[in-house]
Structure formats: structure tokens, C-alpha cells
Write a protein that holds these residues in place. Structure first.
Motif, PDB file in Angstrom:
ATOM      1  N   VAL A 181     -21.908  -1.119  15.818  1.00 45.92           N
ATOM      2  CA  VAL A 181     -21.911  -2.181  16.828  1.00 45.92           C
ATOM      3  C   VAL A 181     -21.889  -1.533  18.214  1.00 45.92           C
ATOM      4  CG1 VAL A 181     -20.784  -3.881  15.331  1.00 45.92           C
ATOM      5  CG2 VAL A 181     -19.393  -2.396  16.765  1.00 45.92           C
ATOM      6  N   THR A 182     -21.919  -2.343  19.252  1.00 47.32           N
ATOM      7  CA  THR A 182     -21.901  -1.803  20.614  1.00 47.32           C
ATOM      8  C   THR A 182     -20.474  -1.514  21.060  1.00 47.32           C
ATOM      9  OG1 THR A 182     -21.721  -3.964  21.663  1.00 47.32           O
ATOM     10  CG2 THR A 182     -23.956  -3.157  21.200  1.00 47.32           C
ATOM     11  N   GLN A 183     -20.374  -0.690  22.101  1.00 51.95           N
ATOM     12  CA  GLN A 183     -19.062  -0.391  22.674  1.00 51.95           C
ATOM     13  C   GLN A 183     -18.443  -1.656  23.265  1.00 51.95           C
ATOM     14  OE1 GLN A 183     -18.226  -0.013  26.319  1.00 51.95           O
ATOM     15  NE2 GLN A 183     -16.116   0.257  25.645  1.00 51.95           N
ATOM     16  N   THR A 184     -19.281  -2.562  23.779  1.00 51.65           N
ATOM     17  CA  THR A 184     -18.794  -3.836  24.324  1.00 51.65           C
ATOM     18  C   THR A 184     -18.118  -4.668  23.232  1.00 51.65           C
ATOM     19  OG1 THR A 184     -20.586  -3.805  25.937  1.00 51.65           O
ATOM     20  CG2 THR A 184     -19.491  -5.913  25.595  1.00 51.65           C
ATOM     21  N   THR A 185     -18.696  -4.660  22.050  1.00 53.76           N
ATOM     22  CA  THR A 185     -18.097  -5.389  20.915  1.00 53.76           C
ATOM     23  C   THR A 185     -16.731  -4.797  20.575  1.00 53.76           C
ATOM     24  OG1 THR A 185     -20.266  -5.957  20.032  1.00 53.76           O
ATOM     25  CG2 THR A 185     -18.420  -6.038  18.491  1.00 53.76           C
ATOM     26  N   ILE A 186     -16.646  -3.463  20.532  1.00 55.57           N
ATOM     27  CA  ILE A 186     -15.375  -2.799  20.232  1.00 55.57           C
ATOM     28  C   ILE A 186     -14.344  -3.146  21.300  1.00 55.57           C
ATOM     29  CG2 ILE A 186     -14.214  -0.559  19.974  1.00 55.57           C
ATOM     30  CD1 ILE A 186     -15.988  -1.296  17.594  1.00 55.57           C
ATOM     31  N   SER A 187     -14.766  -3.147  22.554  1.00 51.44           N
ATOM     32  CA  SER A 187     -13.856  -3.487  23.651  1.00 51.44           C
ATOM     33  C   SER A 187     -13.318  -4.908  23.482  1.00 51.44           C
ATOM     34  CB  SER A 187     -14.569  -3.338  25.000  1.00 51.44           C
ATOM     35  OG  SER A 187     -13.740  -3.763  26.042  1.00 51.44           O
ATOM     36  N   ARG A 192      -8.791  -8.205  22.249  1.00 50.11           N
ATOM     37  CA  ARG A 192      -8.622  -9.535  21.648  1.00 50.11           C
ATOM     38  C   ARG A 192      -9.338 -10.650  22.416  1.00 50.11           C
ATOM     39  NH1 ARG A 192      -5.105  -9.388  17.367  1.00 50.11           N
ATOM     40  NH2 ARG A 192      -3.794  -7.559  17.262  1.00 50.11           N
ATOM     41  N   ARG A 193     -10.415 -10.308  23.095  1.00 45.49           N
ATOM     42  CA  ARG A 193     -11.274 -11.338  23.670  1.00 45.49           C
ATOM     43  C   ARG A 193     -12.073 -12.003  22.548  1.00 45.49           C
ATOM     44  NH1 ARG A 193     -12.374  -7.436  27.765  1.00 45.49           N
ATOM     45  NH2 ARG A 193     -14.365  -7.060  26.764  1.00 45.49           N
ATOM     46  N   LYS A 196      -9.697 -13.227  17.885  1.00 48.40           N
ATOM     47  CA  LYS A 196      -8.297 -13.543  18.201  1.00 48.40           C
ATOM     48  C   LYS A 196      -7.530 -14.034  16.979  1.00 48.40           C
ATOM     49  CE  LYS A 196      -9.707 -15.102  22.744  1.00 48.40           C
ATOM     50  NZ  LYS A 196      -9.879 -16.249  23.621  1.00 48.40           N
ATOM     51  N   HIS A 197      -8.218 -14.619  16.058  1.00 43.24           N
ATOM     52  CA  HIS A 197      -7.575 -15.194  14.876  1.00 43.24           C
ATOM     53  C   HIS A 197      -7.129 -14.127  13.875  1.00 43.24           C
ATOM     54  CE1 HIS A 197     -11.781 -14.655  13.776  1.00 43.24           C
ATOM     55  NE2 HIS A 197     -11.412 -14.692  12.503  1.00 43.24           N
ATOM     56  N   VAL A 198      -7.606 -12.898  14.041  1.00 44.42           N
ATOM     57  CA  VAL A 198      -7.226 -11.815  13.126  1.00 44.42           C
ATOM     58  C   VAL A 198      -6.037 -11.069  13.707  1.00 44.42           C
ATOM     59  CG1 VAL A 198      -7.965  -9.680  11.995  1.00 44.42           C
ATOM     60  CG2 VAL A 198      -9.568 -11.585  12.258  1.00 44.42           C
ATOM     61  N   LEU A 199      -4.957 -10.998  12.961  1.00 45.97           N
ATOM     62  CA  LEU A 199      -3.747 -10.331  13.450  1.00 45.97           C
ATOM     63  C   LEU A 199      -3.790  -8.855  13.180  1.00 45.97           C
ATOM     64  CD1 LEU A 199      -1.230 -13.019  12.236  1.00 45.97           C
ATOM     65  CD2 LEU A 199      -2.175 -12.739  14.532  1.00 45.97           C
TER      66      LEU A 199
END
Length: 199
Positions: A181-187, A192-193, A196-199
Motif C-alpha cells: 500500500v502507499t505510505q499515506t495509507t500507513i500514516s 487512526r484517521r 478507527k474501529h480496529v483496536l
């Protein structure tokens, strides 16, 4: 000429006294007169009621509002009823609102308290803006998010792994290469942008 008063058409053949139209009508109907027009009952409201069953399920989200009125006619792919009217196909729940309360104001949507797309019970409907519609969808978890999003490359397990590795000092660009995936996705995952539902 045709012998029917007011008809200026030529008779079907020389010895005939009727034109083709009146001769055909006489043979089909037994009279040359047009039949009286039947009352056309196919109004939108009449067609609406033919497709509604009032004893649908009792919704868990709002049982105090009574049973759902289930639409049994044609539906859109996501479950909302539709009914054709003058070349348009308004939704069945919007049509129900208009039958019971009048026109929907411009820019407003008809939303469901019961979260049952084929429901047309006016007690289960309310008006809201496009923003209200989106917030309602998010609050009731009906929107595509996380692995429910069709283009998602991540799963809840991968998200937990990304967060664990990042907290152990892994770099975002390395995690992006590892996960495809992209670095933006990892960021977005680690801040948690998103997810969010995954703890």
C-alpha cells in the motif's frame, strides 16, 4: 363516402357504406361507436398501495414505531423500493412520504429510523440533508469502511500488525512496501484517521 355522420373517409369499397375504420370497429365491437373510456385507476398512489404489505417485521431499532410496511414491488440493487412514474423511478419510501406528508423539500432526503430499505411506513421515515444521511449511515455502520470497502487491501489483522510494527519503530515507508500500500495509507492507519474501529 362513409355513411357515419361526420366521417369524411372513403368507403372501404364501392358497394360498402362504411370506411375501413368503422367496418373494423363494427366487426370487433358490434357497433361503430367508440366505447366509453374506463376510469383509469393506475395512479401513483393506487399502484403504491398494491405493492405494500403493512404487517412487515418489527424493527429492533425502533419497535415503538410499529411494524415495517414492506415494499413488494421492484427494488434497486441496494434494497430500496422503486416505483415508475412518468418516465422517472422515485423510491418507494420517498413516494410514501409524499403520499402522507406532501412534497419533499429541495435538497432533503427521506431517511429511515428502522434501517430497513424496503420499508415504506411513514412512522419510520424522517427528512434530513445529505450530511444527515451520511452521518446516519456512519452512525448505524451501513457505510463501506475497513474491509467492507471493496477496494480495501488491508484486513483488521494486517492493521493490528502495522500498528504493532510501527510502535516497535518500523518506518512507514518500509511498512508500505511490506503491505503493498502507499505510505499515506500507513500514516492513516497508525494515526487512526482510518480503521478507527480496529483496536
Amino acid at each position: 363516402m362513409c355513411s357515419i355522420h361526420g366521417c369524411l373517409k372513403l368507403a372501404a369499397w364501392r358497394s360498402a357504406t362504411l370506411c375501413r375504420m368503422h367496418k373494423s370497429r363494427l366487426s370487433r365491437l358490434g357497433t361503430t361507436k367508440l366505447p366509453a373510456k374506463k376510469l383509469h385507476l393506475s395512479t401513483l398512489e393506487h399502484r403504491f398501495w398494491k405493492k405494500v404489505i403493512k404487517n412487515g417485521p418489527l424493527p429492533a431499532s425502533c419497535p415503538e414505531r410499529g411494524n415495517c410496511w414492506t415494499w413488494t414491488g421492484a427494488t434497486l440493487p441496494w434494497g430500496y423500493g422503486k416505483i415508475g412514474e412518468q418516465g422517472k423511478t422515485p423510491s418507494a419510501h420517498r413516494t410514501s412520504w409524499e403520499i402522507h406528508f406532501g412534497p419533499v423539500p429541495d435538497g432533503m432526503f427521506v431517511l429511515h429510523y428502522c434501517d430497513n430499505p424496503p420499508c415504506t411506513n411513514p412512522a419510520h421515515l424522517f427528512l434530513g440533508s445529505n450530511g444527515d444521511n451520511r452521518h446516519d449511515s456512519v452512525a448505524k455502520h451501513r457505510h463501506a469502511y475497513g474491509s467492507r470497502f471493496p477496494q480495501s487491501k488491508l484486513t483488521p489483522e494486517l492493521v493490528r500488525t502495522i500498528r504493532r510494527l510501527y510502535s516497535a519503530s518500523a518506518l512507514q515507508r518500509d511498512l508500505a512496501l511490506l503491505m503493498g500500500v502507499t505510505q499515506t495509507t500507513i500514516s492513516s492507519v497508525v494515526t487512526r484517521r482510518s480503521w478507527k474501529h480496529v483496536l
